[in-house]
Design a protein around this motif. Structure first.
Motif, PDB file in Angstrom:
ATOM      1  N   LEU A   1      14.836 -12.035  18.844  1.00 45.10           N
ATOM      2  CA  LEU A   1      14.434 -11.468  17.562  1.00 45.10           C
ATOM      3  C   LEU A   1      12.910 -11.464  17.481  1.00 45.10           C
ATOM      4  N   GLY A   2      12.347 -10.429  16.856  1.00 47.06           N
ATOM      5  CA  GLY A   2      10.903 -10.386  16.698  1.00 47.06           C
ATOM      6  C   GLY A   2      10.484  -9.691  15.406  1.00 47.06           C
ATOM      7  N   PHE A   3       9.184  -9.835  15.105  1.00 43.57           N
ATOM      8  CA  PHE A   3       8.583  -9.151  13.957  1.00 43.57           C
ATOM      9  C   PHE A   3       7.249  -8.574  14.407  1.00 43.57           C
ATOM     10  N   PHE A   4       6.825  -7.495  13.766  1.00 42.03           N
ATOM     11  CA  PHE A   4       5.596  -6.838  14.186  1.00 42.03           C
ATOM     12  C   PHE A   4       4.921  -6.158  13.006  1.00 42.03           C
ATOM     13  N   VAL A   5       3.614  -5.889  13.167  1.00 44.27           N
ATOM     14  CA  VAL A   5       2.848  -5.125  12.190  1.00 44.27           C
ATOM     15  C   VAL A   5       1.713  -4.437  12.933  1.00 44.27           C
ATOM     16  N   SER A   6       1.392  -3.234  12.493  1.00 45.08           N
ATOM     17  CA  SER A   6       0.328  -2.462  13.110  1.00 45.08           C
ATOM     18  C   SER A   6      -0.654  -2.008  12.044  1.00 45.08           C
ATOM     19  N   GLU A   7      -1.903  -2.409  12.189  1.00 44.49           N
ATOM     20  CA  GLU A   7      -3.008  -1.977  11.334  1.00 44.49           C
ATOM     21  C   GLU A   7      -2.769  -2.297   9.862  1.00 44.49           C
ATOM     22  N   GLY A   8      -2.432  -3.539   9.618  1.00 44.97           N
ATOM     23  CA  GLY A   8      -2.234  -4.022   8.260  1.00 44.97           C
ATOM     24  C   GLY A   8      -1.888  -5.493   8.290  1.00 44.97           C
ATOM     25  N   SER A   9      -1.392  -6.014   7.189  1.00 40.47           N
ATOM     26  CA  SER A   9      -1.003  -7.425   7.135  1.00 40.47           C
ATOM     27  C   SER A   9       0.467  -7.539   6.764  1.00 40.47           C
ATOM     28  N   LEU A  10       1.093  -8.604   7.250  1.00 40.73           N
ATOM     29  CA  LEU A  10       2.523  -8.818   7.028  1.00 40.73           C
ATOM     30  C   LEU A  10       2.799 -10.287   6.786  1.00 40.73           C
ATOM     31  N   GLU A  11       3.644 -10.547   5.776  1.00 37.68           N
ATOM     32  CA  GLU A  11       4.164 -11.893   5.520  1.00 37.68           C
ATOM     33  C   GLU A  11       5.663 -11.883   5.784  1.00 37.68           C
ATOM     34  N   VAL A  12       6.128 -12.805   6.606  1.00 42.32           N
ATOM     35  CA  VAL A  12       7.541 -12.949   6.945  1.00 42.32           C
ATOM     36  C   VAL A  12       8.010 -14.300   6.433  1.00 42.32           C
TER      37      VAL A  12
END
Length: 475
Positions: free
Chosen positions: A456-467
């Motif tokens: 399992l994974g999480f990703f973000v491109s050119e921004g911010s992400l909270e998981v």
């Protein structure tokens, strides 16, 4: 453990829902599509009855009815089945009527079969009869998948016939004829919820989905809501059922691999890149009504409550600037792509997470069945610029994928995305089949064949992400 019913050696086609009020159980039927390698001694053609009390576990019984989709009602202690049959030479389609006292043994009434009239409706499509009692008119109404006599080939419609005795039917103008589709509006279905009527149908031209329209009256007008589907491409021929409390919608998530339409690429790339089959596994959603009358869906209770064991997500940074603690992972990735990776995904499980983005990322989301290369796998991409979720498989990252799919999007679902808003995600996985639910309101089904036993994974491109609150749950 099964979350989504798939018969042995076969695929589930269209489901015909029927709630047995006497026994407080669903006695559904479905069209069974046997696999090419099914043992001959097991193959029984025709409608199959599937009994369930929880919309997840089924007991199956074959019937002697051979034909296409229809509906079942009970009137004065007698069960009535309306279905359809097909002639090949010359081509013709017929609405049919059968009766039963026990829901298993049916007696056809051959003299009551009828086709389109050739005036209001073209002598072509005439199938999937759906019969209900119209209290406003005190008559039986039958809806059918048909094609009206219209100026162009965009003539798919929901036909209407009316009867006082369930035997003799009068042709009426179509209930719904948008002159949009170049094929019949299949598997028509209608139900009332509160003050609204909902017309449900499926179509495979100019799109490939189950759609709905809404109206305050059976005479229309039929309004198209902003999001007029219950799920994506991998949910078709869906019809609804009601147990006196909740409304459900039953569709099939298709399998891949038989090349029934002869569209598969010549080179072998695995099942992910083969055409969809007709039929697959039954997926059931519970229907939710919003304050404005529009509809959403969520998991049925028996699926949502199927898990008791929780494993650690094991999330850790792979690329980019991640700050990860026990329950929250935050990534700032203003100028590139950042990825985190976690634990292995079990064969049957539920993945839960809460995502919140800020800034203007090109995309963010969840990766399934990936490894440390973050190449082959499956990606649920949330794209704020397009207000959608896109499903993309691993081959799309390579030149062959662009050649095989000469369009920008593999599969998508519309979703209005807002910075700073938390999105509650649940993904139910059973082998190759998976369904994503967002905020217990939107569904997105898909298949994953080539990659398995990965992470399992999480990703973000050119921004911010909270998981937040990532869990992997098993039975």
């Amino acid at each position: 453990m099964d979350l989504f019913y798939t018969p042995e050696y076969a695929k589930t086609g269209d489901v015909i829902p029927f709630y047995n009020e006497d026994l407080k159980q669903f006695d559904h039927y479905y069209l069974k599509n046997w696999n090419p390698d099914a043992p001959k001694d097991k193959v029984i053609y025709g409608w199959h009855r599937i009994t369930t009390t929880d919309n997840r576990n089924y007991i199956e019984t074959p019937t002697k009815i051979h034909g296409g989709t229809g509906s079942v009602i009970k009137v004065n202690g007698l069960y009535h089945m309306f279905y359809c049959t097909f002639d090949q030479d010359p081509p013709a389609q017929w609405a049919r009527h059968a009766t039963s006292t026990d829901l298993t043994d049916w007696e056809d009434i051959p003299e009551e079969k009828f086709g389109p009239d050739g005036m209001i409706y073209k002598m072509s499509d005439w199938r999937d009869p759906f019969v209900f009692w119209n209290e406003e008119e005190n008559k039986w109404w039958m809806l059918l998948a048909a094609r009206e006599n219209a100026p162009t080939e965009r003539n798919g419609c929901v036909a209407l016939c009316v009867s006082e005795d369930l035997s003799r039917w009068e042709y009426r103008e179509p209930l719904y004829a948008p002159r949009l589709n170049q094929a019949a509006n299949e598997c028509p279905d209608l139900f009332k919820m509160g003050d609204w009527y909902y017309l449900v149908y499926s179509n495979y031209t100019d799109g490939f989905c189950t759609y709905y329209r809404m109206s305050r009256s059976l005479s229309g007008p039929w309004i198209r809501p902003e999001v007029d589907t219950f799920d994506g491409r991998a949910f078709y021929a869906a019809k609804t059922g009601f147990d006196g409390k909740d409304h459900y919608i039953y569709g099939w998530n298709p399998t891949r691999g038989e090349n029934g339409w002869e569209f598969d690429p010549g080179k072998e790339f695995g099942k992910d890149y083969k055409t969809w089959n007709w039929g697959g596994s039954i997926v059931v959603h519970k229907i939710i009504q919003h304050d404005d009358g529009t509809l959403g869906v969520c998991p049925v209770d028996s699926v949502a409550n199927a898990f008791s064991k929780m494993k650690n997500s094991g999330l850790h940074s792979l690329t980019g600037n991640w700050n990860i603690n026990e329950s929250v992972a935050v990534c700032e990735s203003p100028d590139g792509y950042s990825a985190a990776i976690g634990a292995k995904i079990p064969e049957v499980c539920r993945v839960k997470a809460k995502l919140k983005y800020n800034g203007n990322p090109t995309r963010f989301g969840i990766a399934l069945q990936v490894d440390d290369t973050y190449a082959q796998g499956y990606y649920l991409m949330f794209e704020p610029w397009y207000n959608r979720i896109q499903f993309r498989s691993g081959l799309r990252m390579y030149e062959q994928g662009g050649q095989m799919f000469p369009y920008a999007v593999e599969m998508e679902r519309p979703l209005k995305l807002e910075a700073g808003k938390e999105y509650d995600l649940e993904i139910y996985i059973q082998g190759t089949l998976a369904v994503l639910y967002v905020n217990n309101d939107l569904a997105f089904g898909f298949r994953m064949y080539n990659e398995k036993d990965r992470q399992l994974g999480f990703f973000v491109s050119e921004g911010s992400l909270e998981v937040k609150d990532v869990t992997i749950e098993e039975e």
